[in-house]
Design an enzyme around this catalytic site. Sequence first.
Site, PDB file in Angstrom:
ATOM      1  N   CYS A   1      -4.475   5.248  -6.004  1.00  0.00           N
ATOM      2  CA  CYS A   1      -4.414   4.040  -6.639  1.00  0.00           C
ATOM      3  C   CYS A   1      -3.957   3.097  -6.605  1.00  0.00           C
ATOM      4  O   CYS A   1      -4.428   2.055  -7.286  1.00  0.00           O
ATOM      5  CB  CYS A   1      -3.802   4.641  -7.954  1.00  0.00           C
ATOM      6  N   ILE A   2      -3.131   3.312  -5.428  1.00  0.00           N
ATOM      7  CA  ILE A   2      -2.885   1.528  -5.451  1.00  0.00           C
ATOM      8  C   ILE A   2      -3.376   1.348  -3.889  1.00  0.00           C
ATOM      9  O   ILE A   2      -1.849   0.485  -3.043  1.00  0.00           O
ATOM     10  CB  ILE A   2      -0.709   1.632  -5.525  1.00  0.00           C
TER      11      ILE A   2
END
Length: 1090
Positions: free
Chosen positions: A1058-1059
Amino acid sequence: MDDGNMDRLPTAPGAEPAVPMDVDQDGQTIVLAMGNNSDGQLGCGLVEDDDDKVFEHTEIRAFEGVAIRSCAMSLKHTIWLTGDGMVYTAGDNDSGQLGRTGKRTKPFKIESIEHMQVESVAAGNGFTVLTDKVDGRLMGVGRGDRGQLGMGGADRDDKERIKFSSALGEQLLQISAGESHCLALCRSGRVLGFGENKHGQLGVGDFVSSATPKPVPSLHSRPVVRVCCGASHSLARTATGLLWAWGCNEHGQLGLGDLKPRFRPEQVKAMRVSRCVDVAAGSRHTLAITEKGFLFAFGAGGSGQLGSGGIAEAEPYPKVVETLKELGKCLQVACGHSHSLALVQNEDSLRENIFAWGLGSSGQLGIPRDQLQDKKLSPLPQKVKLDPNLRVISLCSGPLAHHTYLLVARGGTGGYPRENASLSPRLSLRHSLCTAIDADDLLQLLRGLRPGETHQQIALVKAIGAAFSSVSVLNASFRRASPLGTTAESSGVDLLKVRKAYITLVFELNNAELINTLGRATVSICDELSKQRVPTDDPETLCVFLVLFENPLLLAEHRTSLFAGFHVALQRLTAAVLSLPKDSQKLLFGWLKHLPSEYFGRVVDVMQQYVTYVLTQPGQNQSDVSAAVMMLQTLWDANAEMGGILPEWCFQSMAISQSFDLQEHYRQWQQQQSLVFSYCRYPFLLNAGAKRRLLSFDVELRSQMASQECCAKIMREGQPVEQAFHQLLVYRVRREHILSDFCGQLWWRSQNKPECLCLPLTVDFIGEQGVDAGGLRKECLHLVLHELYKTQLFTELDEWPGLLWFRPRQAEVTAVPPPDQVLHDETWAKHLPEVAGAIMGLAVYNAIYLDFRSHPLIFRFLVQQVSPSLEDLQSLHPSLYRSLTSLRKHDIRNLCLTWSVRLPGSGEDVALAGKAGEVQPEELELFIKEYAQAVLYGGDESQIRAFVQSALQCMAVGPAFSLCTANDLELLVCGLPYLGNFEELEVSSHYANGFHADHPVVRVFWRVVHGMSEIWRRKLLLFSTGSDRVPILGLKTLNFVISRSTAELDHLPTANTCINQLNLPEYPTEEMMHARLQAALEHYTGFGFA
């Protein structure tokens, strides 16, 4: 008369020779004379013969040991020009035309100009004109009562003294004289006329005589390489073989099909197809040689000078001399007052012979009197006897002359040309740059210069400046030897030679003065072109643009450091091209279609870099960008008409795509401000990254509107706003049932609340912690697409491994009961095409890259319309396309074709067009069409249309989408097809939890990564970011994070997709790093863990 009707060209093919003849190996030329010698004009002294007529060619002994280069003659006098520029004269001197006192029956030098080098000579009725080799000045002597010396008011005094013209601003290379008028060809390619003009023979648009040289306006910018004067008519030949004529035409000597005079040059269209390589003019007739060696004659034929066998007072149409056509190929031609000569080569034996015809009563034909009709003339060509040990170099006569000269050399072999018969004359700086530049001669000159030869370098720089600043010269230069003319397919310009010449001029010599001179010449010629002074009635005047676009001073990597004024040249060149008529632009760029694409790419590159310069350099007028952009639009349209010889990315401007003003341009375009210049009116300039920016701008506005609309509906329905909005916003999915959970919720929203598809995609994995900051939705779509591939919706293409297309008659998927408290529609399984399209649409709308492996044809259907053609089948199933189209070559009655076929990827037969039985011959085209469409539609047209409609709905298509091409959309969905440079990823990476760029573990990590294959690098991207695709703008925009993990060394790395974060334990060695990392990538199965 001018100084010889010669070919054997040392300059560019089709150009007039600077040194118009070969010389013998020992430097000696033999001059043979025949014809009228009543005034001693033959130069052989007084001959004891009947009426001073010489019927048998006689050698002029005065020239033993002298290399005669050319000669010119009028009625009563002759001029000879030597190889070193000395001038000899003989004959009558009643007007002082010999340049000295007294009549002379033998050649004598003109002593007053003995210290000078003469370039060209011509003789008229009682006058002589010359040009200086050093500075090209005009000189004249003799009669000047009609302005024929070109000296203004100074040509009436002291007739025997050589007069020099004042500065003309032009250097004269070739001069030709008629009875009382002259034409001069300048180094710049301009044609000047002076003298008598009562028949319009000066070509200046009136009938007023002029004692001062005046340019011929109609020939401006045309690639003229030779001018020629008859008694009162004029001719000019261009490098492409076009013939122009003007002046007196009472006998049809202009070849224009009538007997009307012309006071402006007019193209001899009857010679246009044949292409003229040499031309000669008599008093009232004209001869022209074509590229194929045919000789055409027109004009007066009363003395048989047309060679047709008859006597005609006027012949206004060019006609082939049939007798010579049967004998061989015509190499050279010369005209006297009423006689003609030609050098003809037999194509079988290669033997060369001289033929003569016309008036011969003075011996000018070299044919015995008893062989002449009525002992006066020969209406058909007759062979002139010549010693077989002599080789003919040139034939010479003049429009007023009744005598002839043969310039020959020893060493012939029975009339056959020697192996080295076309030895080029000694080159000089002055001669090499004539009105046409030959690349080979130019390169030889440039590379032959020595460091200490200052005078030669100065002369060369001056010559190059003059040549490269002339439209006419560049139009005439760098031409291929054959074919001579221009066509819709070929300009005739050898662009490879152009490029080599520029490279030598700019880079090999490394001469700053030469580069500056070339730069100033480039600005000058572009300025002239921009003022619309270039005629566009014939393709030959467009060749200059091809030459200019090869100029390296216009390219960014050279121009700023070599020549500071390049942007001025480019501005004017751009304006010049845009001012051309559309047909001319189409022809200009159409020539490049038939050449390697690098030449067309060079033109595009020059304009792209000009745009970049104007946008990035301070102090530049950015309004200039609009003209350059319109030029690129022209090139884009030309590229489309040429079938796309350059890919789309060649036209994309990085400077415009990254411009801070792009959003403002988009706003103006969106508001349809048609009068305001906007980059968005030229979408081919924008790369996919720029279009992504504009799409994001649309998405932001659309998302705000969708949020307000959803909240308003919820409030009207009386539901709790926060809870109901959250339910519409978030997709709650179970990893083990992700396909059914996500697709069911997506289908419900599509059918019941389509406005909520415009909300940012937000995903919650049930039973897993985490807030969707972009990674969860990316992970979700990838997993859903992976599961979708397992259904029967797609089938792999046999000829394109890894690419998918729609499967005919796919089976339904079993839906799984949804989780609690979600908005779900279980009928999604019956609408797989729509669901698949919606997933693609969501990916584009939310800027998520997918591993969407469909054939690129689907992207064209998305940006255009679903209208497949037979050509589309060629890209999808090449073998099937060839099989279907080959049916047209066979009798299908013997092939037993039926309407029942089995489509690729299908397990059963289908009936095409609802028909049964065998295909009849008259139904073949329908069968091919229906078969192709069935394959392209996957057996069902509705499924592809449903896919496209659903995808467009979920993309929330706004104005920015209309800017996208199929290639753009593919990049928006899939990212870049290549990984690019992983060093960019290393430079742009961020570090966390104690790691930094110089940390030993980080350095070990990057050494391992740089040693990976592409497959493993893609696995690393997939493991760390959830996608193995590279963003449109490259790896540097990935925002990749490497974080130190406190896990034990026996643990594998983990990732937070997600990052885009890789959690890396501190592996101490490269071997351990390689082993642990490879194990993690190989066993990667889920989100965030390995």
